[in-house]
Design a protein around this motif. Structure first.
Motif, PDB file in Angstrom:
ATOM      1  N   CYS A 187       0.848  -1.204   0.000  1.00 53.94           N
ATOM      2  CA  CYS A 187       0.000   0.000   0.000  1.00 53.94           C
ATOM      3  C   CYS A 187       0.878   1.246   0.000  1.00 53.94           C
ATOM      4  O   CYS A 187       1.977   1.230   0.549  1.00 53.94           O
ATOM      5  N   SER A 193       0.685   3.703   1.812  1.00 56.61           N
ATOM      6  CA  SER A 193       0.987   4.108   3.193  1.00 56.61           C
ATOM      7  C   SER A 193       2.231   3.409   3.735  1.00 56.61           C
ATOM      8  O   SER A 193       2.796   3.838   4.741  1.00 56.61           O
ATOM      9  N   HIS A 211       0.245  -3.794   6.240  1.00 54.88           N
ATOM     10  CA  HIS A 211      -0.991  -3.733   7.023  1.00 54.88           C
ATOM     11  C   HIS A 211      -2.180  -4.299   6.236  1.00 54.88           C
ATOM     12  O   HIS A 211      -3.312  -3.869   6.424  1.00 54.88           O
ATOM     13  N   GLU A 212      -1.897  -5.220   5.318  1.00 56.68           N
ATOM     14  CA  GLU A 212      -2.990  -5.917   4.606  1.00 56.68           C
ATOM     15  C   GLU A 212      -2.614  -7.396   4.642  1.00 56.68           C
ATOM     16  O   GLU A 212      -2.223  -7.977   3.647  1.00 56.68           O
ATOM     17  N   CYS A 267      -7.381  -3.005   3.510  1.00 55.88           N
ATOM     18  CA  CYS A 267      -7.100  -1.551   3.565  1.00 55.88           C
ATOM     19  C   CYS A 267      -7.864  -0.846   2.446  1.00 55.88           C
ATOM     20  O   CYS A 267      -8.778  -0.077   2.707  1.00 55.88           O
ATOM     21  N   ARG A 269      -3.389  -3.897  -7.430  1.00 56.60           N
ATOM     22  CA  ARG A 269      -2.777  -3.995  -6.107  1.00 56.60           C
ATOM     23  C   ARG A 269      -1.663  -5.023  -6.145  1.00 56.60           C
ATOM     24  O   ARG A 269      -1.841  -6.135  -6.639  1.00 56.60           O
TER      25      ARG A 269
HETATM   26 ZN   LIG Z   1      -3.107   0.864   3.261  1.00 54.49          ZN
END
Ligand SMILES: [Zn+2]
Ligand SMILES: [Zn+2]
Length: 333
Positions: A40, A42, A58-59, A147, A326
């Motif tokens: 991501c 982020s 965080h995924e 996310c 993604r």
């Molecule tokens: Zn994210």
């Protein structure tokens, strides 16, 4: 016992693959053997200011592998598939937690920022951050739902717009391609909005009823289609904000889901004239992740993914902007 993990060793450093001990779950924490971790934008954030070394991610989807002392939930049995998103834990006693707004906890943790995330063969997280992945879901395709998926699904469902209404999804990238699918499957007439026409066919395949080319005079075109009740803004550009506000119908909402590097201008008259508003939404907590996964499974919402081995984590992150749509790090079984 050791494992491989990708880490940022220092501020502004690059991702490196290291060998390190497999973490033990602390009291109230759970360990998962990671199967997949979405990449991501982020994840770049931790490069510039974080306690180091730190493993991002965080995924995360993985097999529940060890349960720490004092874990109360009985849904996390060994061998089951669990997942962690951006929401990485809450305190339970701050003003936001007392309002049941876990995602806005003042002492809230973010997976991959406050503790090591999923770019590793194993990771641990607090039990309140973990959700159970419904049976039959593909772990690679599920990762981005933690996310990108929850951000569009949870923001949209909380707008309380009447089903069947006309809604816009601006941007057809990581968030937008999921936004079109979620809004369509939730029973809305979707207008996909992007610059140029290269993504028109894809947008229709994902469930959009209309496609609007924002490089042309899109405001009139939107108005001709009908009274648009909201636009999910996933790939903003400060120059388009006022135009999108004008495209909305009465009581329409412009929903900011992605960061803009610069401030934007909006005309108060446009807001007042049509009871319009500009709102933001910050993904959600683990309970919302569980709902996102459940809805995606029931309705066949699937992210489009390209997978990379852990050894190529740096490449997967650096090339994130080419992603259609993604990138996911996939671990060997
Ligand atoms: Zn994210
Ligand atoms: Zn709190």
């Amino acid at each position: 016992m050791s494992m491989k993990a990708a880490v940022f060793k220092e501020k502004n450093g690059q991702l490196e693959i290291v060998e390190k001990p497999i973490p033990e779950p602390a009291k109230g924490w759970v360990r998962i053997k990671v199967i997949s971790c979405g990449v991501c934008h982020s994840d770049f954030a931790i490069q510039h200011g974080n306690p180091f070394p730190r493993t991002p991610g965080h995924e995360v989807v993985g097999v529940i592998d060890k349960i720490g002392e004092g874990v109360e939930s009985n849904k996390f049995s060994l061998g089951k598939l669990g997942a962690v998103g951006w929401f990485g834990g809450h305190c339970g006693s701050c003003p936001s937690c007392l309002e049941n707004e876990w995602a806005h906890c003042e002492k809230g943790k973010v997976c991959g920022i406050h503790y090591d995330g999923g770019y590793a063969e194993y990771m641990t997280c607090p039990e309140d951050a973990l959700v159970f992945v419904p049976e039959g879901m593909d772990p690679i395709e599920s990762a981005p739902l933690l996310c990108a998926g929850i951000t569009v699904y949870n923001s949209f469902r909380n707008l309380n717009i009447k089903s069947g209404s006309l809604v816009g999804v601006q941007g057809i990238g990581g968030l937008g391609h999921l936004g079109i699918q979620f809004c369509h499957k939730m029973g809305y007439e979707v207008i996909a909005m992007s610059g140029g026409s290269s993504k028109k066919e894809l947008a229709k395949k994902l469930g959009a009823a209309h496609y609007v080319d924002m490089s042309k005079d899109y405001i009139d075109e939107m108005k001709k289609i009908g009274s648009v009740k909201c636009i999910l803004v996933t790939a903003p550009n400060a120059q388009n904000i006022q135009g999108m506000l004008e495209s909305l119908g009465v009581n329409g909402k412009l929903v900011m889901l992605a960061l803009l590097p610069e401030p934007f201008n909006a005309n108060a008259g446009t807001l007042i004239g049509g009871n319009k508003s500009i709102v933001g939404w910050a993904s959600g907590d683990s309970r919302d992740s569980a709902d996102t996964l459940h809805f995606a499974k029931m309705n066949g919402v699937k992210p489009m993914v390209k997978s990379f081995p852990l050894e190529q984590a740096r490449e997967a992150l650096e090339k994130i902007s080419d992603a259609r749509f993604r990138h996911v790090i996939e671990f060997k079984k």
